[in-house]
Design an enzyme around this catalytic site. Structure first.
Site, PDB file in Angstrom:
ATOM      1  N   THR A 125     -80.747  17.506 -30.932  1.00 22.23           N
ATOM      2  CA  THR A 125     -80.694  17.043 -29.544  1.00 22.23           C
ATOM      3  C   THR A 125     -79.457  17.570 -28.825  1.00 22.23           C
ATOM      4  O   THR A 125     -78.378  17.672 -29.399  1.00 22.23           O
ATOM      5  CB  THR A 125     -80.700  15.507 -29.506  1.00 22.23           C
ATOM      6  OG1 THR A 125     -81.904  15.034 -30.120  1.00 22.23           O
ATOM      7  CG2 THR A 125     -80.636  14.986 -28.079  1.00 22.23           C
ATOM      8  N   GLU A 126     -79.640  17.896 -27.540  1.00 20.50           N
ATOM      9  CA  GLU A 126     -78.558  18.393 -26.692  1.00 20.50           C
ATOM     10  C   GLU A 126     -78.568  17.638 -25.369  1.00 20.50           C
ATOM     11  O   GLU A 126     -79.526  16.903 -25.069  1.00 20.50           O
ATOM     12  CB  GLU A 126     -78.720  19.892 -26.444  1.00 20.50           C
ATOM     13  CG  GLU A 126     -78.633  20.720 -27.708  1.00 20.50           C
ATOM     14  CD  GLU A 126     -78.699  22.223 -27.456  1.00 20.50           C
ATOM     15  OE1 GLU A 126     -78.578  22.982 -28.423  1.00 20.50           O
ATOM     16  OE2 GLU A 126     -78.887  22.636 -26.278  1.00 20.50           O
ATOM     17  N   SER A 131     -86.660  15.472 -25.945  1.00 15.99           N
ATOM     18  CA  SER A 131     -88.046  15.591 -26.397  1.00 15.99           C
ATOM     19  C   SER A 131     -88.497  17.045 -26.433  1.00 15.99           C
ATOM     20  O   SER A 131     -89.261  17.450 -27.312  1.00 15.99           O
ATOM     21  CB  SER A 131     -88.970  14.773 -25.481  1.00 15.99           C
ATOM     22  OG  SER A 131     -88.691  13.392 -25.605  1.00 15.99           O
ATOM     23  N   PHE A 155     -75.765  12.677 -29.339  1.00 18.16           N
ATOM     24  CA  PHE A 155     -76.318  11.520 -30.052  1.00 18.16           C
ATOM     25  C   PHE A 155     -76.543  11.838 -31.536  1.00 18.16           C
ATOM     26  O   PHE A 155     -77.572  11.467 -32.115  1.00 18.16           O
ATOM     27  CB  PHE A 155     -77.642  11.051 -29.442  1.00 18.16           C
ATOM     28  CG  PHE A 155     -77.624  10.834 -27.959  1.00 18.16           C
ATOM     29  CD1 PHE A 155     -76.543  10.251 -27.325  1.00 18.16           C
ATOM     30  CD2 PHE A 155     -78.712  11.222 -27.175  1.00 18.16           C
ATOM     31  CE1 PHE A 155     -76.540  10.041 -25.949  1.00 18.16           C
ATOM     32  CE2 PHE A 155     -78.712  11.016 -25.806  1.00 18.16           C
ATOM     33  CZ  PHE A 155     -77.622  10.428 -25.187  1.00 18.16           C
ATOM     34  N   ILE A 156     -75.597  12.493 -32.175  1.00 18.70           N
ATOM     35  CA  ILE A 156     -75.797  12.957 -33.546  1.00 18.70           C
ATOM     36  C   ILE A 156     -75.402  11.865 -34.532  1.00 18.70           C
ATOM     37  O   ILE A 156     -74.221  11.531 -34.696  1.00 18.70           O
ATOM     38  CB  ILE A 156     -74.997  14.247 -33.803  1.00 18.70           C
ATOM     39  CG1 ILE A 156     -75.401  15.333 -32.789  1.00 18.70           C
ATOM     40  CG2 ILE A 156     -75.216  14.724 -35.227  1.00 18.70           C
ATOM     41  CD1 ILE A 156     -76.893  15.642 -32.749  1.00 18.70           C
ATOM     42  N   THR A 157     -76.407  11.326 -35.199  1.00 23.34           N
ATOM     43  CA  THR A 157     -76.208  10.242 -36.156  1.00 23.34           C
ATOM     44  C   THR A 157     -75.297  10.690 -37.303  1.00 23.34           C
ATOM     45  O   THR A 157     -75.469  11.777 -37.856  1.00 23.34           O
ATOM     46  CB  THR A 157     -77.560   9.792 -36.723  1.00 23.34           C
ATOM     47  OG1 THR A 157     -78.378   9.311 -35.663  1.00 23.34           O
ATOM     48  CG2 THR A 157     -77.384   8.686 -37.751  1.00 23.34           C
ATOM     49  N   ARG A 270     -86.377 -26.393 -35.927  1.00 25.96           N
ATOM     50  CA  ARG A 270     -86.067 -26.858 -34.576  1.00 25.96           C
ATOM     51  C   ARG A 270     -87.077 -27.926 -34.136  1.00 25.96           C
ATOM     52  O   ARG A 270     -88.299 -27.733 -34.276  1.00 25.96           O
ATOM     53  CB  ARG A 270     -86.115 -25.670 -33.612  1.00 25.96           C
ATOM     54  CG  ARG A 270     -85.992 -26.017 -32.136  1.00 25.96           C
ATOM     55  CD  ARG A 270     -84.634 -26.586 -31.800  1.00 25.96           C
ATOM     56  NE  ARG A 270     -84.450 -26.629 -30.350  1.00 25.96           N
ATOM     57  CZ  ARG A 270     -83.476 -27.275 -29.746  1.00 25.96           C
ATOM     58  NH1 ARG A 270     -82.573 -27.934 -30.475  1.00 25.96           N
ATOM     59  NH2 ARG A 270     -83.362 -27.260 -28.428  1.00 25.96           N
ATOM     60  N   GLU A 365     -86.673   9.997 -33.553  1.00 27.85           N
ATOM     61  CA  GLU A 365     -87.732  10.620 -34.356  1.00 27.85           C
ATOM     62  C   GLU A 365     -88.989  10.853 -33.510  1.00 27.85           C
ATOM     63  O   GLU A 365     -90.112  10.855 -34.024  1.00 27.85           O
ATOM     64  CB  GLU A 365     -88.082   9.764 -35.588  1.00 27.85           C
ATOM     65  CG  GLU A 365     -86.942   9.610 -36.581  1.00 27.85           C
ATOM     66  CD  GLU A 365     -86.811  10.772 -37.548  1.00 27.85           C
ATOM     67  OE1 GLU A 365     -87.661  11.676 -37.507  1.00 27.85           O
ATOM     68  OE2 GLU A 365     -85.844  10.770 -38.322  1.00 27.85           O
ATOM     69  N   THR A 367     -90.149   9.968 -29.265  1.00 29.41           N
ATOM     70  CA  THR A 367     -90.454   8.768 -28.499  1.00 29.41           C
ATOM     71  C   THR A 367     -91.924   8.359 -28.650  1.00 29.41           C
ATOM     72  O   THR A 367     -92.760   9.154 -29.102  1.00 29.41           O
ATOM     73  CB  THR A 367     -90.174   8.995 -27.004  1.00 29.41           C
ATOM     74  OG1 THR A 367     -91.086  10.006 -26.513  1.00 29.41           O
ATOM     75  CG2 THR A 367     -88.737   9.442 -26.759  1.00 29.41           C
TER      76      THR A 367
END
Length: 386
Positions: A125-126, A131, A155-157, A270, A365, A367
């Site tokens: 991803t960039e 996508s 967003f690099i895990t 509850r 992985e 959308t």
């Protein structure tokens, strides 16, 4: 080769006990401190978790997909941040090298991944390609026996803790048929010119770190190309995605099991109007819908994993499962918050945290909308070719 069923059962039980006795009690601490403790990562190494999917010849356990998912579902009874630490080593990182790497690359990197010595990040991803991943702009230019890489990955895990980046880069200025302009490179994290951005601040999954990765005149040898051949990178990524989507589906199911447990427990404990709220039919209806959703996802998951292990092409089924499971866990989390009422909206509630954590499953992985596109195109293709 499948693991002996008794050994697999022992491994599943060990992970179940470790998760519930060691991980669940520290979930809030991990969320508050935004950090998975080093001792937990070392425990994963000692338990062989990093090497679940790596063949035994490279130091792993060599589990089939149908075996791997049983472990991941148990691990994901707790916060998904724990699984995130090992996720790329199990999927996109190791599988790409295993399927398309040279024997030298497999011999060098896979044992290090399986042991957890090297934590891997997958860089596709960039900022301007998500996508439409083949539209990436990171360039790799040949310079003698080397390539020079320039670009930004987003967003690099696991980037802040990674020892190896599997980087997808453009080796041709034009977009070529079958995305042959994309090549996969193995880039050690300490390569000069590799720089990380600050850790991302996310909606959920505190402790699961990610960041931008900047590549500034990063020089790597031609031997760093996965498989040694230009233009195969996109195919490598796509081949890895089927098993990756099966894995993510198992994460969704593990999370859904825990969330439904929390909702049911609260409904029993509850009291309102002089009785447990679980006695009210509208509460029962939400629990029933949740259990039916979960059961359907479990059946889909085990079916697609079995098909994958038998060698079937399962891109359609993997997309169906990932789409359904990720939407399913979102529905269950939403109902769980509703069942908890005001308590479910408070930050000290487990279901509030899970509600935020599971939202990302409908995004990464591929959308939900990308899964719909894959499924729809495949159905049309099959009909026209029939």
């Amino acid at each position: 080769m499948a693991m002996d069923p008794d050994l697999l059962a022992q491994l599943v039980d060990s992970v179940r006990r470790y998760t519930r006795e060691k991980l669940v009690p520290i979930e809030e601490k991990v969320a508050d401190e935004d950090r998975v403790p080093d001792e937990v990562i070392q425990d994963f190494r000692d338990m062989g978790i990093f090497g679940l999917t790596t063949p035994e010849r490279y130091g792993g356990l060599g589990l089939a997909s149908s075996e791997e998912i049983e472990i991941i579902m148990e691990m994901c009874w707790s916060s998904a941040a724990f699984r995130s630490v090992v996720g790329i080593n199990l999927g996109l990182g190791s599988q790409g090298i295993l399927m398309d790497g040279t024997e030298e690359q497999r011999d060098y990197w896979l044992p290090r991944m399986a042991s957890g010595e090297v934590i891997t990040s997958f860089c596709l991803t960039e900022p301007d390609s998500g996508s439409d991943s083949a539209a990436l702009q990171t360039r790799a230019v040949r310079d003698g026996d080397d390539y020079i890489l320039n670009g930004t990955k987003r967003f690099i895990t696991n980037a802040p803790i990674a020892g190896l980046f599997l980087v997808m880069a453009r080796t041709h200025p034009e977009r070529l048929p079958k995305n042959a302009h994309v090549t996969a490179f193995l880039v050690p994290a300490d390569t000069p010119g590799v720089r990380l951005g600050k850790k991302d601040r996310k909606m959920g999954q505190s402790g699961a770190w990610s960041s931008d990765v900047y590549l500034e005149d990063v020089r790597v040898p031609a031997s760093a190309i996965v498989g040694g051949v230009e233009g195969k990178g996109f195919g490598t990524a796509m081949k890895s995605l089927d098993r990756g989507r099966i894995n993510v589906s198992s994460v969704c199911i593990g999370q859904a099991r825990r969330i439904l447990h929390e909702a049911t427990k609260y409904a029993v404990e509850r009291k309102q109007f002089g009785q447990p709220i679980g006695e009210f039919q509208l509460i029962q209806a939400m629990l029933a819908d949740s259990r039916a959703d979960l059961y359907a996802a479990e059946c889909m998951l085990r079916d697609v994993a079995r098909r994958y292990d038998s060698g079937e092409r399962v891109s359609l089924e993997a997309s169906c499962t990932k789409m359904f499971a990720s939407e399913m866990v979102g529905r269950i989390a939403d109902r769980a918050v509703q069942i908890h009422g005001g308590a479910g909206y408070m930050r000290d509630s487990a279901v509030e945290r899970f509600y935020r954590d599971v939202r990302v499953f409908r995004i990464y992985e591929g959308t939900t909308q990308i899964q719909q596109t894959i499924i729809g195109k495949e159905l049309i293709r099959r009909m026209t070719e029939a």
